[in-house]
Design a protein around this motif. Sequence first.
Motif, PDB file in Angstrom:
ATOM      1  N   SER A  49      33.379  45.506  49.172  1.00 28.84           N
ATOM      2  CA  SER A  49      33.941  45.082  47.893  1.00 28.84           C
ATOM      3  C   SER A  49      35.462  45.195  47.984  1.00 28.84           C
ATOM      4  O   SER A  49      36.001  45.841  48.893  1.00 28.84           O
ATOM      5  CB  SER A  49      33.427  45.959  46.747  1.00 28.84           C
ATOM      6  N   VAL A  50      36.132  44.570  47.039  1.00 27.44           N
ATOM      7  CA  VAL A  50      37.588  44.659  46.994  1.00 27.44           C
ATOM      8  C   VAL A  50      37.997  46.122  46.788  1.00 27.44           C
ATOM      9  O   VAL A  50      38.949  46.601  47.393  1.00 27.44           O
ATOM     10  CB  VAL A  50      38.155  43.734  45.891  1.00 27.44           C
ATOM     11  N   ASN A  51      37.252  46.843  45.956  1.00 32.57           N
ATOM     12  CA  ASN A  51      37.554  48.263  45.747  1.00 32.57           C
ATOM     13  C   ASN A  51      37.389  49.073  47.036  1.00 32.57           C
ATOM     14  O   ASN A  51      38.157  50.003  47.288  1.00 32.57           O
ATOM     15  CB  ASN A  51      36.691  48.856  44.642  1.00 32.57           C
ATOM     16  N   ASP A  52      36.384  48.744  47.851  1.00 29.95           N
ATOM     17  CA  ASP A  52      36.218  49.432  49.144  1.00 29.95           C
ATOM     18  C   ASP A  52      37.439  49.202  50.031  1.00 29.95           C
ATOM     19  O   ASP A  52      37.942  50.134  50.662  1.00 29.95           O
ATOM     20  CB  ASP A  52      34.979  48.917  49.890  1.00 29.95           C
ATOM     21  N   GLY A  60      46.399  46.385  47.171  1.00 28.87           N
ATOM     22  CA  GLY A  60      46.154  46.249  45.738  1.00 28.87           C
ATOM     23  C   GLY A  60      46.698  47.394  44.916  1.00 28.87           C
ATOM     24  O   GLY A  60      46.613  47.383  43.700  1.00 28.87           O
ATOM     25  N   MET A  61      47.283  48.402  45.575  1.00 27.62           N
ATOM     26  CA  MET A  61      47.813  49.556  44.858  1.00 27.62           C
ATOM     27  C   MET A  61      49.328  49.511  44.680  1.00 27.62           C
ATOM     28  O   MET A  61      49.922  50.445  44.165  1.00 27.62           O
ATOM     29  CB  MET A  61      47.454  50.848  45.592  1.00 27.62           C
ATOM     30  N   GLY A  62      49.943  48.421  45.092  1.00 29.21           N
ATOM     31  CA  GLY A  62      51.392  48.314  45.012  1.00 29.21           C
ATOM     32  C   GLY A  62      51.885  47.988  43.617  1.00 29.21           C
ATOM     33  O   GLY A  62      51.129  47.980  42.643  1.00 29.21           O
ATOM     34  N   ILE A  63      53.152  47.670  43.537  1.00 26.02           N
ATOM     35  CA  ILE A  63      53.810  47.427  42.264  1.00 26.02           C
ATOM     36  C   ILE A  63      53.182  46.258  41.500  1.00 26.02           C
ATOM     37  O   ILE A  63      53.141  46.257  40.275  1.00 26.02           O
ATOM     38  CB  ILE A  63      55.332  47.225  42.459  1.00 26.02           C
ATOM     39  N   CYS A  64      52.616  45.262  42.204  1.00 23.98           N
ATOM     40  CA  CYS A  64      52.019  44.109  41.518  1.00 23.98           C
ATOM     41  C   CYS A  64      50.578  44.387  41.091  1.00 23.98           C
ATOM     42  O   CYS A  64      49.984  43.573  40.390  1.00 23.98           O
ATOM     43  CB  CYS A  64      52.086  42.861  42.392  1.00 23.98           C
ATOM     44  N   GLN A  65      50.006  45.503  41.512  1.00 25.55           N
ATOM     45  CA  GLN A  65      48.646  45.900  41.151  1.00 25.55           C
ATOM     46  C   GLN A  65      47.601  44.853  41.525  1.00 25.55           C
ATOM     47  O   GLN A  65      46.642  44.625  40.805  1.00 25.55           O
ATOM     48  CB  GLN A  65      48.563  46.242  39.658  1.00 25.55           C
ATOM     49  N   PRO A  72      42.925  36.985  48.291  1.00 25.36           N
ATOM     50  CA  PRO A  72      42.744  36.940  49.751  1.00 25.36           C
ATOM     51  C   PRO A  72      41.751  37.990  50.266  1.00 25.36           C
ATOM     52  O   PRO A  72      40.995  37.711  51.185  1.00 25.36           O
ATOM     53  CB  PRO A  72      44.144  37.195  50.302  1.00 25.36           C
ATOM     54  N   MET A  73      41.733  39.176  49.652  1.00 28.68           N
ATOM     55  CA  MET A  73      40.757  40.186  50.077  1.00 28.68           C
ATOM     56  C   MET A  73      39.335  39.705  49.806  1.00 28.68           C
ATOM     57  O   MET A  73      38.451  39.855  50.660  1.00 28.68           O
ATOM     58  CB  MET A  73      41.010  41.520  49.372  1.00 28.68           C
ATOM     59  N   ALA A  74      39.112  39.109  48.641  1.00 29.95           N
ATOM     60  CA  ALA A  74      37.784  38.593  48.306  1.00 29.95           C
ATOM     61  C   ALA A  74      37.393  37.471  49.262  1.00 29.95           C
ATOM     62  O   ALA A  74      36.251  37.401  49.728  1.00 29.95           O
ATOM     63  CB  ALA A  74      37.753  38.116  46.857  1.00 29.95           C
TER      64      ALA A  74
END
Length: 110
Positions: A49-52, A60-65, A72-74
Motif C-alpha cells: 500500500s502507499v502507507n507501507d 509522502g512525509m515531506g513538506i508537500c505531504q 507515482p507510488m500507487a
Amino acid sequence: MSHLTATEDPWIVNHAMPNDSTTAACYVCRCEEITEAEVRAAIADGARSVNDIKRRTRSGMGICQGIFCVRPMAEMLHVETGLPLEEIPPMTARPPVRLVALGQLADAEE
C-alpha cells in the motif's frame, strides 16, 4: 529526457527496469529525496500500500505531504504487484506541519 513513457491510459506510465541506471536518479518524492529505486525496493520487501511505502521510505512525509508522490507510488504498486489502481487505498492524511525556527520556540511563553 525522462525514462518514463506514456501509455494509452494517461494515469499509467511505463517505468524503467530496476537495474536501469536512470532509475536510481529519478526522484519519486522530491521533498524527502526518495528515489524510484528505493520505492521499488520497498515494494520488493513486501510493501502493498502507499502507507507501507511511506513507512519504509518516508516518501509522502515531506513538506508537500504527498501531493506529488502519492500517484507515482500507487502506479508503481500497480505495475510491480498487479494490484488494480482502484484497490490501492490512498495515503492516510495527516495535518500539515509547519517549519518553526528554534528562536520562535525559545521566545514562546509556556
